[in-house]
Design a protein around this motif. Structure first.
Motif, mmCIF file in Angstrom:
data_model
loop_
_atom_site.group_PDB
_atom_site.id
_atom_site.type_symbol
_atom_site.label_atom_id
_atom_site.label_comp_id
_atom_site.label_asym_id
_atom_site.label_seq_id
_atom_site.Cartn_x
_atom_site.Cartn_y
_atom_site.Cartn_z
ATOM 1 N N MET A 23 -9.619 -1.878 -15.174
ATOM 2 C CA MET A 23 -8.972 -1.828 -13.869
ATOM 3 C C MET A 23 -9.519 -0.708 -12.997
ATOM 4 N N GLY A 24 -9.920 0.377 -13.625
ATOM 5 C CA GLY A 24 -10.349 1.535 -12.848
ATOM 6 C C GLY A 24 -11.806 1.507 -12.416
ATOM 7 N N HIS B 161 -0.618 -13.893 -11.040
ATOM 8 C CA HIS B 161 -0.299 -12.528 -11.459
ATOM 9 C C HIS B 161 -1.467 -11.850 -12.157
ATOM 10 N N GLN B 162 -2.484 -12.650 -12.522
ATOM 11 C CA GLN B 162 -3.567 -12.146 -13.371
ATOM 12 C C GLN B 162 -4.239 -10.912 -12.770
ATOM 13 N N SER B 163 -4.433 -9.893 -13.581
ATOM 14 C CA SER B 163 -5.024 -8.658 -13.084
ATOM 15 C C SER B 163 -6.449 -8.476 -13.569
ATOM 16 N N THR C 209 -0.019 -4.385 0.728
ATOM 17 C CA THR C 209 -0.438 -3.529 -0.386
ATOM 18 C C THR C 209 -1.951 -3.566 -0.553
ATOM 19 N N ASP D 85 -3.544 -3.913 -3.328
ATOM 20 C CA ASP D 85 -3.926 -4.993 -4.240
ATOM 21 C C ASP D 85 -4.052 -6.335 -3.523
ATOM 22 N N SER D 86 -3.218 -6.559 -2.517
ATOM 23 C CA SER D 86 -3.284 -7.859 -1.850
ATOM 24 C C SER D 86 -4.626 -8.006 -1.132
ATOM 25 N N LYS E 246 -0.997 -0.367 3.388
ATOM 26 C CA LYS E 246 0.153 0.516 3.222
ATOM 27 C C LYS E 246 0.002 1.285 1.916
ATOM 28 N N THR F 220 1.879 4.265 -0.280
ATOM 29 C CA THR F 220 3.080 5.099 -0.400
ATOM 30 C C THR F 220 2.737 6.421 -1.068
ATOM 31 N N LEU G 227 0.035 12.845 -8.450
ATOM 32 C CA LEU G 227 -0.536 11.630 -9.016
ATOM 33 C C LEU G 227 -0.132 10.476 -8.104
ATOM 34 N N ASN G 228 -1.120 9.767 -7.566
ATOM 35 C CA ASN G 228 -0.822 8.684 -6.625
ATOM 36 C C ASN G 228 -1.826 7.554 -6.850
ATOM 37 N N GLN G 229 -1.443 6.618 -7.706
ATOM 38 C CA GLN G 229 -2.371 5.563 -8.103
ATOM 39 C C GLN G 229 -2.688 4.611 -6.958
ATOM 40 N N GLU G 230 -1.766 4.463 -6.007
ATOM 41 C CA GLU G 230 -2.042 3.595 -4.856
ATOM 42 C C GLU G 230 -3.121 4.193 -3.977
#
Lengths: 248, 645, 212
Positions: free
Chosen positions: B250-251, B286-288, B507, B509-510, B551, B553, B559-562
C-alpha cells in the motif's frame, strides 16, 4: 453484513485513549479486515472526523506491518493468518468486534492502533546477524548444509517481526521473536563463530527494551501467524545457558 | 504524431559504458573509476533512501566501506520494504546443474526477455555479478532451499530453459531482504549508518547542479527536516501503485523519484509496466490491493477457460473437450510457461472474448487436478501448500478441489529514473538503484530477475561506481540556511499546508481509485492511440479536480496517514500523464507495452526496431515533457522477433 | 526459577513417598520420622542432616518465590495497559496462564498451615513431636473435615502448578526440540499426577476411616 466495532482511539503517545464505538453496515464478506477499516475511514473522513490510524503495508501477510488485537487476539481469530489476510467471512452479521493496539511497554502506542516496534530492531542490532561484509564470501557451495538444518533454519527465519508473540504473551515477552532469529542463525554453519556473543547480546537487548520474562505458557506460538513453535525458545534457552556458562 | 503532448530534445546521453569486449567492460570500469582513500571515506556522507533489497544492501555495503551513511524508509522498520514480498527466486549463472547455463546465456536470455529494449553492457554486468550475489547471501546465512546432499537446489523459472533460480520456499524475497536487513542493522550498531524509519523523502535538494540532500518528513511527529550529504542514492522501488490496484504494498509510491524528476532527473520508459499473469482476481469495489500467486504455480498448473462463452458451470462439470487450454494451444513449445507479458495478454484476450470465469468474467482457471493426479496431493501440498492456503484465505475456495481463478495484475515497473552505467542519473550526485531505475530489464522483466538486479546494484555495482563521483568530495560545506535548502524546504511546507487547508469534499483514495481505473483501462495490458489520448484528457481533468476537491483531515504535526497519501497521489497523477504520453509516442509493441495498432497477423506484439530501438528519457517541462532518445545498440544479441511458439 | 523448582519437585517426591509409611501403621511411620532426625548419626550430631536438608529446602523456596516475584513484576511492567477484551488462552500450556500465580499463592498459604499443623504442631491436637502417626490421624479425623478439604484444594492447585512447572523448568534448562518438548509435557503431567495422588491418598484414607 452489519457490525458494531469498538476501536481504541488515542490521538498521540501522551494523550489518554479510550474505546470508541462505531456501527458499520454493508460490509462485504469478501473484504479483508483492513479493507473493512478502509471503508470505515472513508466514511469518517467524509464526516470530517479523523480516520483510524493503523499500520499496514503489503497486505499479503509477509511484511509484518499490520498488527491489531481483534477481540483479544493478536491478528484476530483465524490461526496462522495475519490481520491483513483475515477476511470478513470469518465474522457473522451483527457481530461486535473489539479492536485494540498491541499492548506492551516495549511497544508504546504512537496513535490509535499504531505502535512503535523499534525494540525488535534493537534486538537484531545486538547480534541478530552474521558478520559477512560484502565481497568476502566463498563460493556458495563451499559449505554443504544438511537439508533438514536448512529447512529448520528457514522455518525459524520465516518470522515476519510483527510482534504478535509479544502482544499475546501474558508476560509481554519477546522470546519467540528472539528465539526464531537465534535458531535460524545457529543452525547455519556460517552462524557458528558468533553464536555465543549473539545470544548474550540479544537477550541483554531484549531485557533492556522492557520485554517481560518467559514462563512458557505457549501463547506466543499459538498467536504466531507464521506458526513458529516453542522449540525456538528451547533452542534460545540452550544456547543462552551454554554461552552464559562459558562467559562466566 | 503526438507532438502536441511533448517536445523532442537533444538525443544521446552519455551512458559512460566502457567500450571493448562486453565481458571485459565491468572489469574495465572498476579499474578506470577513481577510488576514495579509506581515511577520506569517513568525511563523506551518503544518503540512501529506501531499505529494500537495493537500498539496504547499498547502505550496509557503503557503511562497511567506511562512508557515513544516512538511510531512510517510510516503514516502521527497515525490514518491511516491499522486496520482502517477492516469492519466486533469484537467478544466478552458476551452472550448478551443468545444464548449459553461463553468464553469457543469462545475459542473452535477459536481453531477449526484455524484448531488446535494454542496454547490453548493463545486462552483461548483471549476469556477471549474479554469481557473487548468491555467494554473498549464503555467507549471510540466507536459508536457501537445499538438496539432500546439502548443496543448493535450483529450479527453472519464468520460462527459462535452464535451472538457474535459487529460492527459499515461496519467500525468497523475504529471506534475501532479511539478510540485507541484518547486514544493515549490523552497520547501525557499528555506528556507520544512521537509520531513520518512519521518515518520508519529500524533496531533493540540488545545490550548484549537484544533488546534495533531501527534505524529509518525520511521519510520527510531522517534523520537516533536511539531511545534507555529498551524494544521494534513491532506492525507492517501483510505481505500480499508479494503477491503485496492484500487487505492490500500500505504501509503495513514486514521490522520491518524481520529486527528483521535477528537479531535472530524466524519467526513462515510464510506460514499461509488467502485468503479472497469476494474481487473485478482484472481488469487489472495496478491494485495496491484489495478491500475487507465485509464477512457479505455472510449472504444474494448467491454464484454461471454458470454450463456451459465459459458461457458468462448476469447473469440474466442464468436460475436457469443452475446455480451451489456450496457452498450450497457442504456444506449444512453452505452453503454460510462456513469459509474463505473453501469458497476461493471452488471459486478457480470452476474457475480452467472453470466456472469462468468476465475478465480471475477469478470471481464468489455473488447474492442479492433473498435477494432483500425477504427483499426489501430498507432493503438490509440499510444493505449493503455502500458496494454496493463501488462496483459500483470500477467496474462501479450496484450490485442491476447485481450480484457482487467476487474472493479471500490475506487478513491476521496468521504467524508472534514467541512469548511466554507473547508476548515476543525469543530475551529478544523484544515484538510483533497484526498481527505481530503468536500466536492466528493457521492456519486460524475466521472473527471478528483480531480486538479482536489486542486490546487484546495492551490493556490488553502486559501491564500486559511486567512489568515482565521491573522489571529488567532500564538497563545499552546506548548512540549512543555504537558499536552495531553504527553498526546497519551503516547497514541502507549502504543499503540506495546501492539502490541510484545502476546502475539499473528496477523499484521497477516491481520486487514487479513479486514476487507477483510467490507467488500467487505457494504459494497461493493451494500449491504443485513441485510448491514450482519452486517458491524458481524463487524467488532466482528474488532476484539476484533485486540487480543487481533495479533503485531508488532521494536522501536520502528527501521524497523519491521509496527508501522506495525498502527497503520493498528487505525484501519481503527474506520473500517470507522463506514462500515457510515453505509451502514446511509442507506437510499436514491445514487452509489457502492447500497442493494439502494432501486432502481427496472429496477434503477437510487433516491435519496430527501425524507429524505436531507443530508451525514451523524459525531462520534466512545465508545459510539456521533453523527450531525449538514447539509442540502443545490439552487438552481441541481434534483435529478433521473440517467439515462444 | 527452573532449578529451584526442580529441586522442590524432588523434595515433593521424597515427601510423598515418606507419607505412604502411614499405611504401615504407627510404629513404622514414627520410626521413619525418627529416622529422618537421626540421619547421619552417630557420625553427625542429632538432626544435622535434617537441618541441612531443611535449609536447602528453605533456600529453594526463597529463590523460587523471589524469582516468581521478579518475573511477575517484569510482566506487569511489560504490559502497563491491559487489554479491554479478553479471550481464553490458546497456548500449549494454556491452563498455566490462569493457574500458575494464583495457584502458587494457595500452595504458599497451605504450606504455612501445614508447617503449623504437622511440623510445629501449633494447631494440631497431638503435641508429642515423635508421634507423627498420631498427628496425621488427628488432623485428618472425620470431624476436622475442613482441614482435609483445604489439603485437597491445595493439592488441586499444586497439580496445575506441577503440570506446567515441570516441563517449563525442563524447557528453560534443557531447551528440548519439539519431539522432546511433547514428551516432557507428558512426563510432567504424569509426575504431577503421581505426586498429587500420592499425597491425596493419605488424608482421604484417614478422613474416611481406612487408617486409624
Amino acid at each position: 453484513m452489519k457490525l458494531s466495532l469498538r476501536i481504541w482511539r488515542q490521538p498521540d503517545a501522551q494523550a489518554p485513549g479510550e474505546m470508541v464505538s462505531y456501527e458499520i453496515d454493508e460490509v462485504s464478506e469478501d473484504a479483508s479486515f483492513l479493507e473493512m477499516l478502509d471503508v470505515l475511514n472513508e466514511r469518517l473522513i467524509s464526516e470530517g472526523d479523523d480516520p483510524v490510524a493503523f499500520d499496514h503495508d503489503c497486505r499479503e501477510g509477509i511484511c509484518g506491518a499490520c498488527s491489531l488485537v481483534i477481540d483479544g487476539q493478536p491478528h484476530g481469530p483465524q490461526a496462522a493468518t495475519t490481520t491483513c489476510q483475515l477476511h470478513m467471512r470469518k465474522f457473522k452479521d451483527g457481530d461486535s468486534i473489539d479492536i485494540e493496539p498491541y499492548r506492551a511497554g516495549a511497544f508504546p502506542v504512537i496513535k490509535d492502533l499504531v505502535v512503535d516496534r523499534s525494540a525488535f530492531d534493537r534486538i537484531i542490532q545486538a547480534g541478530g546477524y552474521i558478520s559477512a561484509p560484502t565481497g568476502t564470501a566463498p563460493d556458495a557451495h563451499a559449505v554443504p548444509i544438511p537439508k533438514q538444518d536448512a529447512d529448520a533454519a528457514f522455518s525459524a527465519a520465516a518470522c515476519i517481526g510483527c510482534g504478535a508473540c509479544v502482544a499475546a504473551c501474558p508476560n509481554g515477552s519477546g522470546m519467540l521473536f528472539m528465539g526464531a532469529k537465534v535458531t535460524h542463525l545457529s543452525l547455519m554453519p556460517q552462524g557458528q563463530p558468533e553464536r555465543a556473543t549473539r545470544v548474550l547480546g540479544m537477550v541483554a537487548a531484549h531485557d533492556d527494551a522492557g520485554f517481560g520474562g518467559c514462563t512458557n505458557t505457549g501463547e506466543c506460538a499459538a498467536a504466531c501467524p507464521k506458526e513458529i513453535g516453542l522449540d525456538v525458545i528451547g533452542k534460545l534457552n540452550r544456547d543462552f545457558r551454554k554461552a552464559a556458562v562459558r562467559a562466566a | 504524431m503526438s507532438t502536441d503532448f511533448y517536445r523532442e530534445g537533444a538525443p544521446a546521453l552519455d551512458t559512460k559504458a566502457p567500450a571493448g569486449p562486453i565481458a571485459e567492460r565491468w572489469e574495465k570500469r572498476r579499474f578506470s573509476g577513481r577510488l576514495v582513500n579509506p581515511a577520506n571515506r569517513r568525511k563523506l556522507r551518503v544518503i540512501v533512501v529506501g531499505t529494500g533489497l537495493a537500498g539496504a544492501s547499498a547502505a550496509a555495503t557503503l557503511g562497511e566501506l567506511g562512508y557515513r551513511v544516512a538511510n531512510y524508509c517510510f516503514q516502521d522498520s527497515s525490514r518491511r520494504a516491499h522486496s520482502i514480498a517477492a516469492q519466486g527466486g533469484i537467478n544466478a549463472a552458476k551452472n550448478y546443474r551443468n545444464d548449459g547455463d553461463s553468464v553469457h546465456r543469462l545475459f542473452y536470455d535477459t536481453v531477449k526477455g526484455g524484448d531488446f529494449r535494454s542496454r547490453e553492457s548493463n545486462v552483461h554486468r548483471l549476469a556477471e555479478v549474479s554469481t557473487e550475489i548468491i555467494d554473498q547471501c549464503v555467507a549471510q546465512g540466507v536459508p536457501f532451499a537445499r538438496e539432500y546432499g546439502g548443496l543448493l537446489d535450483n529450479r527453472s523459472f519464468g520460462g527459462a530453459q535452464v535451472s538457474r533460480t535459487f529460492y527459499a520456499r515461496g519467500q525468497t524475497g523475504q529471506q534475501l531482504l532479511l539478510g540485507a536487513y541484518q547486514a544493515l542493522q549490523r552497520q547501525v550498531a557499528a555506528g556507520t549508518v544512521d537509520l531513520h524509519t518512519r521518515h518520508e523523502m519529500l524533496e531533493l535538494i540540488i545545490v550548484e547542479g549537484k544533488a546534495r540532500g533531501i527534505v524529509v518528513r518525520d511521519l510520527v511527529t510531522g517534523e520537516i527536516s533536511t539531511e545534507l550529504a555529498d551524494a544521494v542514492v534513491l532506492a525507492t522501488g517501483g510505481y505500480g501503485n499508479v494503477y491503485f490496484l496492484s500487487t505492490n504494498a500500500m505504501g509503495c509510491n513514486v514521490t522520491a523519484g518524481w520529486r527528483a524528476h521535477r528537479k531535472g532527473a530524466y524519467f526513462a520508459n515510464p510506460c514499461y509496466t509488467q502485468i503479472h499473469p497469476t494474481c487473485i482476481p478482484q472481488s469487489g469495489e472495496h478491494q485495496s490491493k491484489l495478491t500475487l500467486m507465485s509464477e512457479s504455480l505455472r510449472n504444474d498448473g494448467r491454464v484454461w477457460v471454458p470454450k463456451k462463452k459465459g459458461d457458468d458451470r462448476h469447473p469440474a462439470d466442464i468436460p475436457e473437450d469443452e475446455r480451451d487450454y489456450y496457452l498450450e494451444r497457442r504456444y506449444p513449445a512453452f505452453g503454460n510457461l510462456v513469459p509474463r507479458d505473453i501469458a497476461s495478454r493471452a488471459a486478457k484476450v480470452v476474457c475480452d472474448e467472453g470466456h472469462g470465469v468468476g465475478p465480471g468474467g475477469l478470471g481464468v482457471y489455473l488447474d492442479f487436478a492433473g498435477a494432483i493426479e500425477r504427483l499426489g496431493k501430498k507432493a503438490v501440498e509440499a510444493k505449493y501448500g503455502n500458496l494454496f492456503d493463501m488462496y483459500e484465505r483470500i477467496t474462501g475456495e479450496n484450490p485442491y478441489e476447485r481450480p484457482m481463478r487467476i487474472y493479471p495484475a500490475v506487478h513491476y515497473t521496468m521504467g524508472g529514473l534514467w541512469v548511466d552505467y554507473d547508476l548515476s542519473s543525469n543530475i551529478p550526485g544523484l544515484f538510483v538503484t533497484g526498481e527505481a531505475n530503468f536500466s536492466d530489464h528493457g521492456a519486460n522483466r524475466l521472473g527471478a530477475s528483480a531480486l538479482m538486479q536489486g542486490l546487484s546494484d546495492g551490493y556490488f555495482v553502486l559501491p564500486n561506481t559511486i567512489s568515482d563521483y565521491l573522489a571529488d568530495g567532500p564538497f563545499d560545506a552546506l548548512d540549512e540556511t543555504h537558499e536552495d535548502v531553504v527553498a526546497a524546504r519551503k516547497d514541502v511546507d507549502d504543499r503540506i499546508s495546501f492539502f490541510l487547508n484545502n476546502d475539499g469534499d473528496r477523499t484521497v483514495d477516491s481520486f487514487h481509485r479513479e486514476l487507477g481505473k483510467i490507467m488500467w483501462e487505457y494504459c494497461g495490458m493493451e494500449r491504443t492511440d485513441e485510448g491514450l489520448r482519452k486517458a491524458i484528457g481524463l487524467i488532466r481533468g482528474l488532476k484539476e479536480e484533485f486540487y480543487r476537491r481533495v479533503k485531508v483531515t488532521g494536522k501536520a504535526e502528527a501521524l497523519n496517514q491521509e496527508l501522506e497519501k495525498a502527497g503520493r497521489v498528487a505525484d501519481f497523477l503527474e506520473l500517470g500523464e507522463l506514462m500515457c504520453i510515453d505509451a502514446l509516442h511509442r507506437t510499436e509493441s514491445c514487452g509489457g507495452h502492447f500497442r493494439a495498432e502494432s501486432q502481427t497477423e496472429d496477434g503477437e506484439a510487433k516491435r519496430d526496431d527501425d524507429n524505436f530501438s531507443y530508451v525514451a528519457a523524459w525531462e520534466y517541462g512545465e508545459d510539456a515533457p521533453v523527450l531525449h532518445k538514447e539509442a540502443l545498440e545490439f552487438e552481441y544479441v541481434k534483435p529478433t522477433q521473440r517467439s515462444y511458439k | 526459577m527452573a532449578v529451584s523448582g526442580i529441586l522442590l519437585v524432588l523434595f515433593l517426591v521424597a515427601h510423598m513417598a515418606g507419607n505412604l509409611h502411614v499405611f504401615e501403621g504407627r510404629e513404622e511411620m514414627n520410626e521413619y520420622a525418627h529416622g529422618l532426625r537421626t540421619l547421619g548419626e552417630p557420625l553427625l550430631p542429632h538432626e544435622s542432616i535434617l537441618w541441612i536438608l531443611r535449609i536447602g529446602l528453605i533456600a529453594c523456596a526463597v529463590v523460587h518465590i523471589w524469582s516468581a516475584v521478579v518475573l511477575t513484576r517484569r510482566a506487569l511492567q511489560a504490559r502497563p495497559v491491559r487489554y479491554a477484551s479478553k479471550k481464553p488462552a490458546k497456548g500449549e500450556s494454556r491452563h498455566a496462564v490462569a493457574t500458575m500465580r494464583w495457584g502458587a499463592i494457595v500452595v504458599f498459604l497451605f504450606i504455612i498451615w501445614h508447617l503449623l499443623d504437622l511440623t510445629f504442631r501449633t494447631v494440631n491436637p497431638v503435641k508429642d513431636v515423635p508421634d507423627a502417626y498420631g498427628a496425621v490421624i488427628a488432623t485428618f479425623s472425620p470431624e476436622r473435615w475442613p482441614v482435609t478439604v483445604f489439603y485437597l484444594l491445595a493439592l488441586f492447585a499444586l497439580f496445575f502448578h506441577l503440570r506446567h512447572g515441570i516441563w517449563s523448568a525442563v524447557q528453560t534448562i534443557a531447551g528440548p526440540d519439539t519431539k522432546w518438548r511433547k514428551r516432557t509435557q507428558a512426563i510432567g503431567l504424569f509426575v504431577a499426577l503421581i505426586i498429587v495422588l500420592g499425597f491425596a491418598i493419605v488424608p482421604i484414607s484417614v478422613t474416611f476411616g481406612l487408617v486409624n
